[in-house]
Scaffold this motif. Structure first.
Motif, PDB file in Angstrom:
ATOM      1  N   ASP A 141      35.701 -52.587  74.779  1.00  0.00           N
ATOM      2  CA  ASP A 141      35.679 -51.140  75.293  1.00  0.00           C
ATOM      3  C   ASP A 141      36.876 -50.644  75.567  1.00  0.00           C
ATOM      4  O   ASP A 141      37.092 -49.324  75.625  1.00  0.00           O
ATOM      5  CB  ASP A 141      34.740 -50.868  76.598  1.00  0.00           C
ATOM      6  CG  ASP A 141      35.339 -51.836  77.661  1.00  0.00           C
ATOM      7  OD1 ASP A 141      36.124 -52.500  77.576  1.00  0.00           O
ATOM      8  OD2 ASP A 141      34.703 -51.512  79.099  1.00  0.00           O
ATOM      9  N   GLY A 144      37.550 -48.641  72.182  1.00  0.00           N
ATOM     10  CA  GLY A 144      36.334 -47.861  71.945  1.00  0.00           C
ATOM     11  C   GLY A 144      36.607 -46.732  71.334  1.00  0.00           C
ATOM     12  O   GLY A 144      36.127 -46.041  70.026  1.00  0.00           O
ATOM     13  N   LEU A 145      37.336 -45.832  71.823  1.00  0.00           N
ATOM     14  CA  LEU A 145      37.563 -44.370  71.273  1.00  0.00           C
ATOM     15  C   LEU A 145      38.393 -44.389  70.095  1.00  0.00           C
ATOM     16  O   LEU A 145      38.148 -43.776  69.208  1.00  0.00           O
ATOM     17  CB  LEU A 145      38.607 -43.401  72.392  1.00  0.00           C
ATOM     18  CG  LEU A 145      39.140 -42.235  71.916  1.00  0.00           C
ATOM     19  CD1 LEU A 145      37.587 -41.272  71.826  1.00  0.00           C
ATOM     20  CD2 LEU A 145      39.763 -41.405  73.225  1.00  0.00           C
ATOM     21  N   ALA A 148      35.916 -45.583  67.580  1.00  0.00           N
ATOM     22  CA  ALA A 148      35.171 -44.141  67.038  1.00  0.00           C
ATOM     23  C   ALA A 148      35.857 -43.435  66.140  1.00  0.00           C
ATOM     24  O   ALA A 148      35.272 -43.016  65.320  1.00  0.00           O
ATOM     25  CB  ALA A 148      34.629 -43.723  68.290  1.00  0.00           C
ATOM     26  N   ALA A 149      37.226 -43.044  66.346  1.00  0.00           N
ATOM     27  CA  ALA A 149      37.736 -42.178  65.645  1.00  0.00           C
ATOM     28  C   ALA A 149      38.226 -42.869  64.171  1.00  0.00           C
ATOM     29  O   ALA A 149      37.804 -41.974  63.309  1.00  0.00           O
ATOM     30  CB  ALA A 149      39.534 -41.898  66.390  1.00  0.00           C
ATOM     31  N   SER A 151      35.943 -45.034  62.810  1.00  0.00           N
ATOM     32  CA  SER A 151      34.893 -44.919  62.196  1.00  0.00           C
ATOM     33  C   SER A 151      34.360 -43.444  61.395  1.00  0.00           C
ATOM     34  O   SER A 151      34.144 -43.281  60.536  1.00  0.00           O
ATOM     35  CB  SER A 151      33.554 -45.357  63.045  1.00  0.00           C
ATOM     36  OG  SER A 151      32.470 -45.153  62.458  1.00  0.00           O
ATOM     37  N   LEU A 152      34.938 -42.522  62.342  1.00  0.00           N
ATOM     38  CA  LEU A 152      34.748 -41.118  62.000  1.00  0.00           C
ATOM     39  C   LEU A 152      35.644 -40.826  60.618  1.00  0.00           C
ATOM     40  O   LEU A 152      35.119 -40.167  59.376  1.00  0.00           O
ATOM     41  CB  LEU A 152      35.091 -40.070  62.901  1.00  0.00           C
ATOM     42  CG  LEU A 152      35.180 -38.607  62.573  1.00  0.00           C
ATOM     43  CD1 LEU A 152      33.848 -38.297  62.125  1.00  0.00           C
ATOM     44  CD2 LEU A 152      35.765 -37.821  63.796  1.00  0.00           C
ATOM     45  N   LYS A 161      29.141 -45.954  56.143  1.00  0.00           N
ATOM     46  CA  LYS A 161      29.326 -46.659  57.431  1.00  0.00           C
ATOM     47  C   LYS A 161      30.228 -47.812  57.303  1.00  0.00           C
ATOM     48  O   LYS A 161      30.164 -48.738  56.583  1.00  0.00           O
ATOM     49  CB  LYS A 161      28.017 -46.794  58.088  1.00  0.00           C
ATOM     50  CG  LYS A 161      28.375 -47.395  59.426  1.00  0.00           C
ATOM     51  CD  LYS A 161      26.842 -48.001  60.060  1.00  0.00           C
ATOM     52  CE  LYS A 161      26.989 -48.645  61.351  1.00  0.00           C
ATOM     53  NZ  LYS A 161      25.915 -48.952  62.050  1.00  0.00           N
TER      54      LYS A 161
END
Length: 170
Positions: A141, A144-145, A148-149, A151-152, A161
């Protein structure tokens, strides 16, 4: 403050210099492997040593209670750890791959004033490998941010994906 206001810190962390030099050596090693050459661990560590010297030439890093030599030794160990573990794996398709995305406000659809800019450490056919250098293992975690970025960014640039892997060099 660094990216928007263009303000530079008075001193930079030694960990930043160490991570940059380790990433540089790993990128060189991966590039050599993609070219069909098999670089030795010793050559990769020499490249790290040269980059480490360049990183420290300006004397702007804060080593706190450690010395540049202690960090250099640690960096050699981290590079050896990566090379030793990943020698048997297939080389990544690319390494240190930069991306830049325009982000939009989800309510208005208007572009945000600053793009999302990042670098994938390792890229394979189906995903991303993120390399973390650290003094101790950290929880997922923590990043995590960032993941996520990434992955985007992968989804927007490749339309699929991604499979994501975090490699912690401790």
């Amino acid at each position: 403050m660094r990216y928007i206001d263009k303000l530079e810190p008075e001193k930079r962390s030694a960990e930043l210099a160490l991570g940059s030099a380790v990433h540089s050596a790993i990128d060189w090693w991966m590039t050599e492997r993609r070219a069909g050459r098999m670089p030795t661990p010793e050559a990769t560590q020499k490249l790290f040593a040269v980059d480490w010297l360049a990183q420290n030439a300006t004397n702007e890093y804060d080593f706190e209670d450690s010395s540049p030599e202690e960090y250099r030794s640690l960096g050699n160990q981290l590079v050896a750890l990566f090379v030793g573990h990943f020698t048997v794996e297939t080389a990544a398709v690319s390494s240190e791959e930069r991306f830049e995305l325009v982000l939009v406000n989800p309510k208005t659809g208007e572009p945000l004033p600053a793009p999302l800019v990042g670098v994938f450490d390792l890229v394979n056919e189906d995903g991303i490998g993120e390399i973390k250098t650290a003094a101790r293992k950290s929880a997922p975690d923590t990043w995590g941010l960032q993941l996520a970025a990434y992955s985007l960014a992968w989804r927007q640039t490749r339309g699929t994906k991604p499979r994501m892997r975090v490699i912690q060099l401790i």
